[in-house]
Design a protein around this motif. Structure first.
Motif, PDB file in Angstrom:
ATOM      1  N   SER A 176       0.822  -1.208   0.000  1.00 57.69           N
ATOM      2  CA  SER A 176       0.000   0.000   0.000  1.00 57.69           C
ATOM      3  C   SER A 176       0.857   1.259   0.000  1.00 57.69           C
ATOM      4  CB  SER A 176      -0.944   0.015   1.205  1.00 57.69           C
ATOM      5  OG  SER A 176      -2.044  -0.826   0.982  1.00 57.69           O
ATOM      6  N   LEU A 177       1.923   1.267   0.789  1.00 52.37           N
ATOM      7  CA  LEU A 177       2.803   2.433   0.828  1.00 52.37           C
ATOM      8  C   LEU A 177       3.455   2.666  -0.536  1.00 52.37           C
ATOM      9  CD1 LEU A 177       3.941   4.722   2.529  1.00 52.37           C
ATOM     10  CD2 LEU A 177       5.738   3.163   3.293  1.00 52.37           C
ATOM     11  N   VAL A 178       3.901   1.599  -1.169  1.00 53.91           N
ATOM     12  CA  VAL A 178       4.493   1.706  -2.506  1.00 53.91           C
ATOM     13  C   VAL A 178       3.446   2.216  -3.499  1.00 53.91           C
ATOM     14  CG1 VAL A 178       5.449   0.362  -4.430  1.00 53.91           C
ATOM     15  CG2 VAL A 178       6.267  -0.029  -2.100  1.00 53.91           C
ATOM     16  N   THR A 179       2.255   1.659  -3.448  1.00 51.54           N
ATOM     17  CA  THR A 179       1.204   2.034  -4.391  1.00 51.54           C
ATOM     18  C   THR A 179       0.801   3.487  -4.225  1.00 51.54           C
ATOM     19  OG1 THR A 179       0.412  -0.240  -4.458  1.00 51.54           O
ATOM     20  CG2 THR A 179      -1.122   1.467  -5.195  1.00 51.54           C
ATOM     21  N   VAL A 180       0.566   3.918  -2.986  1.00 43.51           N
ATOM     22  CA  VAL A 180       0.207   5.319  -2.735  1.00 43.51           C
ATOM     23  C   VAL A 180       1.322   6.227  -3.241  1.00 43.51           C
ATOM     24  CG1 VAL A 180      -0.136   7.047  -0.908  1.00 43.51           C
ATOM     25  CG2 VAL A 180      -1.421   4.896  -0.857  1.00 43.51           C
ATOM     26  N   SER A 181       2.567   5.875  -2.969  1.00 41.86           N
ATOM     27  CA  SER A 181       3.699   6.692  -3.410  1.00 41.86           C
ATOM     28  C   SER A 181       3.736   6.807  -4.935  1.00 41.86           C
ATOM     29  CB  SER A 181       5.009   6.114  -2.892  1.00 41.86           C
ATOM     30  OG  SER A 181       5.032   6.150  -1.488  1.00 41.86           O
ATOM     31  N   ALA A 182       3.525   5.690  -5.619  1.00 37.72           N
ATOM     32  CA  ALA A 182       3.535   5.713  -7.085  1.00 37.72           C
ATOM     33  C   ALA A 182       2.380   6.551  -7.625  1.00 37.72           C
ATOM     34  CB  ALA A 182       3.456   4.290  -7.633  1.00 37.72           C
ATOM     35  N   LEU A 183       1.214   6.401  -7.049  1.00 37.94           N
ATOM     36  CA  LEU A 183       0.060   7.179  -7.518  1.00 37.94           C
ATOM     37  C   LEU A 183       0.278   8.672  -7.304  1.00 37.94           C
ATOM     38  CD1 LEU A 183      -2.856   4.883  -6.315  1.00 37.94           C
ATOM     39  CD2 LEU A 183      -2.073   5.225  -8.671  1.00 37.94           C
ATOM     40  N   VAL A 184       0.870   9.038  -6.172  1.00 34.85           N
ATOM     41  CA  VAL A 184       1.152  10.452  -5.906  1.00 34.85           C
ATOM     42  C   VAL A 184       2.202  10.955  -6.894  1.00 34.85           C
ATOM     43  CG1 VAL A 184       2.134  12.079  -4.226  1.00 34.85           C
ATOM     44  CG2 VAL A 184       0.461  10.367  -3.489  1.00 34.85           C
ATOM     45  N   ALA A 185       3.293  10.211  -7.055  1.00 34.16           N
ATOM     46  CA  ALA A 185       4.377  10.641  -7.934  1.00 34.16           C
ATOM     47  C   ALA A 185       3.915  10.808  -9.380  1.00 34.16           C
ATOM     48  CB  ALA A 185       5.531   9.649  -7.862  1.00 34.16           C
ATOM     49  N   LEU A 186       2.995   9.938  -9.793  1.00 36.20           N
ATOM     50  CA  LEU A 186       2.505   9.987 -11.170  1.00 36.20           C
ATOM     51  C   LEU A 186       1.247  10.841 -11.326  1.00 36.20           C
ATOM     52  CD1 LEU A 186       3.086   6.231 -12.034  1.00 36.20           C
ATOM     53  CD2 LEU A 186       4.429   8.201 -12.830  1.00 36.20           C
ATOM     54  N   TYR A 187       0.817  11.460 -10.243  1.00 35.84           N
ATOM     55  CA  TYR A 187      -0.377  12.321 -10.224  1.00 35.84           C
ATOM     56  C   TYR A 187      -1.596  11.568 -10.757  1.00 35.84           C
ATOM     57  CZ  TYR A 187      -2.678  16.832  -9.722  1.00 35.84           C
ATOM     58  OH  TYR A 187      -3.489  17.848  -9.302  1.00 35.84           O
ATOM     59  N   ARG A 188      -1.840  10.412 -10.168  1.00 35.85           N
ATOM     60  CA  ARG A 188      -2.969   9.559 -10.551  1.00 35.85           C
ATOM     61  C   ARG A 188      -4.037   9.609  -9.462  1.00 35.85           C
ATOM     62  NH1 ARG A 188      -0.294   9.875 -14.747  1.00 35.85           N
ATOM     63  NH2 ARG A 188       0.361   8.071 -15.953  1.00 35.85           N
ATOM     64  N   GLY A 189      -4.604  10.781  -9.273  1.00 43.42           N
ATOM     65  CA  GLY A 189      -5.568  11.008  -8.209  1.00 43.42           C
ATOM     66  C   GLY A 189      -6.850  10.210  -8.322  1.00 43.42           C
TER      67      GLY A 189
END
Length: 109
Positions: free
Chosen positions: A43-56
């Motif tokens: 979950s931490l990895v996924t949230v980080s990737a979504l934030v970094a890629l601006y996938r709100g």
């Protein structure tokens, strides 16, 4: 009694039933269940990737899922603060707004 529909089934099952099935079977049934990382770490990895890629568009679900997987709000805040410097201030600010909004949802009360 019938099984409760998954998040994917609710979101896209009516328009893309096979993609919803693949999401359930492969993504959450295989990838998320691999033993190499805990669900919390995934979950931490996924949230980080979504934030970094601006996938709100996927972030609301995954912030809630992260908390279900054991991440506390203060840990997510710390991760998002850290990401502000690596993934961009607007990305982190948007994610923090979504995290704050989760406080107001009934399932988090």
């Amino acid at each position: 009694m019938a099984e409760k529909p998954s998040a994917a089934q609710k979101a896209i099952g009516d328009i893309a039933p096979r993609l919803a099935d693949i999401t359930d079977e492969v993504l959450f049934g295989d990838i998320w269940e691999r033993p190499g990382l805990s669900p919390r770490d995934r979950s931490l990895v996924t949230v980080s990737a979504l934030v970094a890629l601006y996938r709100g568009d996927q972030l609301d679900f995954h912030l809630r899922y992260a908390m279900d997987n054991g991440l506390r709000e203060d840990e997510l805040v710390e991760a998002l603060t850290h990401l502000a410097f690596y993934a961009g201030w607007p990305n982190a600010m948007g994610a923090l707004g979504k995290l704050k909004a989760l406080r107001a949802t009934p399932e988090n009360s």
